[in-house]
Design an enzyme around this catalytic site. Structure first.
Site, mmCIF file in Angstrom:
data_model
loop_
_atom_site.group_PDB
_atom_site.id
_atom_site.type_symbol
_atom_site.label_atom_id
_atom_site.label_comp_id
_atom_site.label_asym_id
_atom_site.label_seq_id
_atom_site.Cartn_x
_atom_site.Cartn_y
_atom_site.Cartn_z
ATOM 1 C CG ASP A 13 -1.766 -1.254 1.310
ATOM 2 O OD1 ASP A 13 -2.264 -1.697 0.271
ATOM 3 O OD2 ASP A 13 -1.864 -1.813 2.418
ATOM 4 C CE LYS A 16 3.213 -2.394 -4.432
ATOM 5 N NZ LYS A 16 2.897 -2.067 -3.033
ATOM 6 C CE LYS A 18 1.215 10.273 -7.515
ATOM 7 N NZ LYS A 18 0.925 11.540 -6.911
ATOM 8 N N GLY A 40 -4.154 -4.210 -4.492
ATOM 9 C CA GLY A 40 -5.118 -3.196 -4.908
ATOM 10 C C GLY A 40 -4.330 -1.956 -5.275
ATOM 11 C CG HIS A 41 -1.210 -1.984 -7.580
ATOM 12 N ND1 HIS A 41 -0.268 -2.564 -8.382
ATOM 13 C CD2 HIS A 41 -0.925 -2.398 -6.327
ATOM 14 C CE1 HIS A 41 0.540 -3.302 -7.640
ATOM 15 N NE2 HIS A 41 0.150 -3.232 -6.390
ATOM 16 C CD GLN A 224 0.884 -8.725 -2.624
ATOM 17 O OE1 GLN A 224 1.675 -9.378 -3.272
ATOM 18 N NE2 GLN A 224 -0.323 -8.471 -3.045
HETATM 19 P P1 IMP Z 1 -2.671 -12.810 1.452
HETATM 20 O O1 IMP Z 1 -1.600 -12.436 0.505
HETATM 21 O O2 IMP Z 1 -4.047 -12.413 0.980
HETATM 22 O O3 IMP Z 1 -2.620 -14.241 1.859
HETATM 23 O O4 IMP Z 1 -2.454 -11.973 2.817
HETATM 24 C C1 IMP Z 1 -1.303 -12.148 3.622
HETATM 25 C C2 IMP Z 1 -0.957 -10.853 4.337
HETATM 26 O O5 IMP Z 1 -0.508 -9.900 3.399
HETATM 27 C C3 IMP Z 1 -2.126 -10.204 5.071
HETATM 28 O O6 IMP Z 1 -1.646 -9.539 6.217
HETATM 29 C C4 IMP Z 1 -2.634 -9.182 4.072
HETATM 30 O O7 IMP Z 1 -3.310 -8.112 4.693
HETATM 31 C C5 IMP Z 1 -1.328 -8.730 3.454
HETATM 32 N N1 IMP Z 1 -1.490 -8.262 2.071
HETATM 33 C C6 IMP Z 1 -1.686 -9.012 0.980
HETATM 34 N N2 IMP Z 1 -1.752 -8.250 -0.113
HETATM 35 C C7 IMP Z 1 -1.586 -6.993 0.291
HETATM 36 C C8 IMP Z 1 -1.521 -5.742 -0.392
HETATM 37 O O8 IMP Z 1 -1.612 -5.652 -1.617
HETATM 38 N N3 IMP Z 1 -1.318 -4.637 0.391
HETATM 39 C C9 IMP Z 1 -1.156 -4.720 1.737
HETATM 40 N N4 IMP Z 1 -1.198 -5.861 2.416
HETATM 41 C C10 IMP Z 1 -1.411 -6.997 1.702
#
Ligand code: IMP
Length: 423
Positions: A13, A16, A18, A40-41, A224
């Site tokens: 978050d 990226k 943007k 979620g970009h 991520q």
């Molecule tokens: P998962 O990838 O959905 O299994 O989530 C694993 C961990 O990564 C959790 O704490 C999620 O909140 C975090 N996470 C996964 N994708 C994102 C992202 O795009 N942004 C922020 N946190 C993420």
């Protein structure tokens, strides 16, 4: 020619989407290399905010080719919805969106397994986005997965059924029964598979090798953040892919010696969504203000993000693991109005004061050590030039540059494309 990388240095978050959108004008190809619809970009321009989950953030530019690499996991149902959202904006993706045949598919039962696994963990849950990411990567490394290219095979439904049956068997072993209507889930899944079959499914590594030969400019877009990396993140509270620079090599099929610039993105403070240690987390009004002013809600799940002060120990670590050559600082504007700003420079541990990220950063193992800097009052969101920045904000940037020994090349002061200052 080289491939430049763009990576998040914190817990995701960072903004990226943007920055990729802003940089795309300088690139011919934007390639996503890991993660999936857990990402979620957010891109904002012309008064509209767009959220992309699987599609690379270069899709709105008329010329750039967008590639979903082999390291990505795709949920065809979510992907179809994402594509449908592009239509009203006149985005013609037919000739500029290519998908690796080697990318793995998220099945409806992967999502169910994610939910069952999280429910079984109780208080120890990861806080997953429940998009089926973990189970899909488990099937990939377990050599059971289904890849995009498989949907072109005659026996693809047999393969699907075999894996689905295995998953149903696994689900039956969980004590917390998850309610689901598989017929409904499968009907949406197969409908979206038909759409996927009609898209450009390619050997993306080959496409990229040729593009490199043709001297095309390529930007690899991470999802991520480094602290969620399967190896170097705050395990087990991480995602299931390699979010760091090495992931671009395995997730696109490019060699380390073609990597050029490594752009590292960070927020002027820190956030985390989901469970896991966060040494500089704030539980007071300051943290609440950061969340409110910074609109810190997950673009994928809508969950409130935890907020805290910037952590230079973690940032230095991420810079080293990724080989970052340039930094980009996001959301400096959110810190306007705080009389003082804290910067975590070290951790206090049982072995004394350290400045590297240890095996565990759980509260019982580390206490953040802060240096306090003066804040600034001015609203930064309308500033278009570095010269306009208040002195204390300039000092903050210089302090971070020195401490991180890496230049900060972009300062973002708002979500819009236009609120981007190049240094
Ligand atoms: P998962 O990838 O959905 O299994 O989530 C694993 C961990 O990564 C959790 O704490 C999620 O909140 C975090 N996470 C996964 N994708 C994102 C992202 O795009 N942004 C922020 N946190 C993420």
């Amino acid at each position: 020619m080289s491939v430049d990388l763009l990576l998040g240095l914190q817990w995701g978050d960072e903004g990226k989407g943007k920055i990729v959108d802003v940089l795309t004008q300088d690139y011919d190809i934007i390639a996503r290399f890991q993660g999936g619809p857990n990402a979620g970009h957010t891109l904002q321009f012309d008064g509209v905010s767009h959220v992309l989950h699987t599609i690379p953030s270069g899709i709105f530019h008329p010329k750039a080719v967008n590639i979903i690499g082999n390291g990505v996991v795709i949920d065809p149902v979510i992907f179809q919805k994402e594509l449908e959202k592009l239509t009203p904006f006149g985005v013609d993706f037919s000739n500029k969106l290519f998908i690796s045949k080697k990318a793995h598919l998220i099945l409806p039962t992967h999502r169910l397994l994610d939910a069952a696994s999280e429910a079984a963990k109780g208080k120890a849950k990861i806080g997953s986005t429940l998009k089926g990411i973990g189970p899909t990567y488990m099937d990939k490394t377990g050599r059971n997965g289904i890849r995009v290219g498989d949907i072109l095979l005659e026996d693809w439904k047999d393969r699907y059924q075999q894996l689905r049956d295995k998953h149903l068997n696994m689900l039956s072993h969980y004590k917390n029964i998850i309610d689901f209507d598989l017929d409904e889930l499968e009907s949406a899944f197969f409908e979206s598979i038909e759409q996927l079959r009609g898209l450009k499914l390619i050997d993306s590594e080959n496409y990229l090798h040729q593009a490199l030969k043709d001297k095309k400019k390529i930007l690899a877009e991470g999802a991520q953040g480094s602290l969620l990396d399967i190896d170097f993140g705050t395990y087990p509270f991480v995602t299931s892919s390699t979010t760091t620079a090495a992931g671009a090599c395995t997730g696109l099929g490019i060699a380390p010696n073609v990597v050029g610039e490594v752009y590292g993105i960070f927020k002027a403070y820190a956030t985390r969504v989901g469970s896991g240690p966060f040494p500089t987390e704030l539980f007071d009004e300051i943290g609440e203000t950061m969340g409110r002013v910074g609109h810190e809600f997950g673009a994928t799940t809508g969950r409130a993000r935890r907020c805290g002060w910037i952590d230079l120990v973690a940032l230095r670590y991420a810079i080293r693991v990724n080989g970052v050559t340039q930094l980009m600082m996001m959301k400096g504007d959110v810190l306007s109005g705080f009389p003082t700003i804290n910067v975590c420079t070290h951790y206090q541990t049982a072995d004394g004061k350290i400045d590297h990220l240890p095996f565990s950063i759980a509260p019982k193992d580390v206490t953040p050590v802060y240096e306090t800097l003066p804040g600034w009052e001015e609203d930064l969101t309308k500033m278009t030039d570095e010269a306009a920045f208040p002195k204390n904000f300039k000092d903050y940037i210089n302090y971070l540059e020195n401490a991180l020994e890496t230049p900060i090349k972009i300062v973002s002061v708002g979500p819009d494309r236009k609120q981007t200052i190049f240094r």
